[in-house]
Design an enzyme around this catalytic site. Structure first.
Site, PDB file in Angstrom:
ATOM      1  NE  ARG A 246      -4.246   1.622   2.113  1.00 48.87           N
ATOM      2  CZ  ARG A 246      -4.468   2.702   2.868  1.00 48.87           C
ATOM      3  NH1 ARG A 246      -3.632   3.058   3.801  1.00 48.87           N
ATOM      4  NH2 ARG A 246      -5.566   3.422   2.664  1.00 48.87           N
TER       5      ARG A 246
ATOM      6  CB  ILE B  76      -5.344   5.852  -0.916  1.00 43.99           C
ATOM      7  CG1 ILE B  76      -5.227   4.330  -1.063  1.00 43.99           C
ATOM      8  CG2 ILE B  76      -4.833   6.266   0.451  1.00 43.99           C
ATOM      9  CD1 ILE B  76      -3.764   3.824  -0.999  1.00 43.99           C
ATOM     10  CB  SER B  77     -10.427   3.239  -0.262  1.00 38.95           C
ATOM     11  OG  SER B  77     -11.161   3.848  -1.288  1.00 38.95           O
ATOM     12  CD  GLN B  78     -11.365   2.857   7.261  1.00 41.79           C
ATOM     13  OE1 GLN B  78     -12.481   2.841   6.770  1.00 41.79           O
ATOM     14  NE2 GLN B  78     -11.153   2.985   8.549  1.00 41.79           N
TER      15      GLN B  78
END
Ligand code: SAH
Length: 267
Positions: A89, A115-117
């Site tokens: 990530r 950026i998504s959790q």
């Protein structure tokens, strides 16, 4: 981008987020209902570039800890958790933010997007895999490409669309350089779907609209599932299953906070 908001004082937690729209979960209710099912082994090897980065080997430890947190938050699908453990990530965010890449939140990726959790990514993908693992899956909102990379390790064929040109220009080579040959990127308005590649076994939308675009519902295969955040200030994840040619059934899941789904493109 998406995040989960914790605790009763979701508002206070929200105000701490930067940017305030950030692909997160809003409140912890009864917990996600993703049931355990062992996924197929990853279909794409994320042979990620070995270029040096800020985190080096500590990223392995941080990533496994992140996966354990996501598991404790109720996501049990082993195929999805393995994919989360596989994808670096920290290589999907600005190097200055790499040390925060394994925290439980959304991070800015530029152009007002995030950026998504990790939990949100895992929750959405696990929900799509509940009965069986879809083969051909469309993502709306490539962003930095993180979720697409996770998807590439769960699904055989991934199609992803981004409307912001500079984000697309970064994500596309990044996914290619990671060796993820089963991901196909398109620059365009994802609200229109990708008709030449339809139907899709599943569709995942990474930005919130006031309603789910009909084009996406139409491009879902019969028996297929779509998961999307819906709403403006108050948003929920919605799961839609296409029962027949003319019948779609919707279920509401957790409260979340996503960046807005916007029409058209931004150059
Ligand atoms: N999937 C990303 C999340 C990115 S945030 C991740 O892995 O973190 C959501 C993204 O949706 C943004 O990049 C935003 O530009 C994009 N988006 C919003 N509306 C869109 C549309 N109509 N078509 C395609 N992308 C859209």
């Amino acid at each position: 981008m998406a995040e989960r908001l914790k605790g009763n004082d979701a508002g206070a937690w929200l105000r701490k987020l930067k940017p305030s729209n950030s692909n997160t979960r809003i409140s912890v209710g009864g917990g996600p209902s993703a049931r355990t099912s062992v996924g197929t082994s990853p279909v794409a090897s994320a042979s990620q570039s070995s270029s040096s980065d800020n985190l080096g080997m500590t990223s392995d430890r941080l990533r496994l800890r992140m996966v354990e947190r996501v598991r404790q938050q109720g996501v049990e699908h082993e195929g999805v958790l393995n994919a989360l453990a596989t994808v670096y990530r920290h290589r999907f965010v600005d190097p200055a933010l790499a040390s925060r890449a394994y925290e439980d939140g959304a991070l800015p990726i530029g152009h007002g997007q995030t950026i998504s959790q990790p939990w949100v990514v895992a929750r959405m993908l696990a929900a799509l895999c509940e009965q069986q693992i879809p083969t051909k899956v469309l993502e709306i909102g490539t962003g930095c490409g993180y979720q697409a990379a996770v998807m590439a390790n769960v699904f055989a064929h991934v199609y992803t669309i981004e409307r912001v040109r500079p984000l697309y220009d970064i994500a596309k080579p990044r996914l290619r350089d990671a060796g993820l040959r089963n991901v196909h990127c398109q620059f365009g308005d994802g609200m229109l779907g990708w008709s030449s590649k339809a139907p899709f076994d599943a569709i995942v939308v990474a930005a919130a609209g006031l309603s789910i675009p009909q084009a996406l519902l139409d491009q879902l295969a019969v028996g297929g599932k779509l998961i999307a955040p819906e709403g403006d200030k108050v948003q929920r994840l919605i799961m839609v299953t296409r029962q027949s040619e003319h019948q779609w059934v919707r279920n509401e899941l957790e409260a979340v906070r996503f960046v807005p789904l916007k029409p058209g493109v931004q150059n």
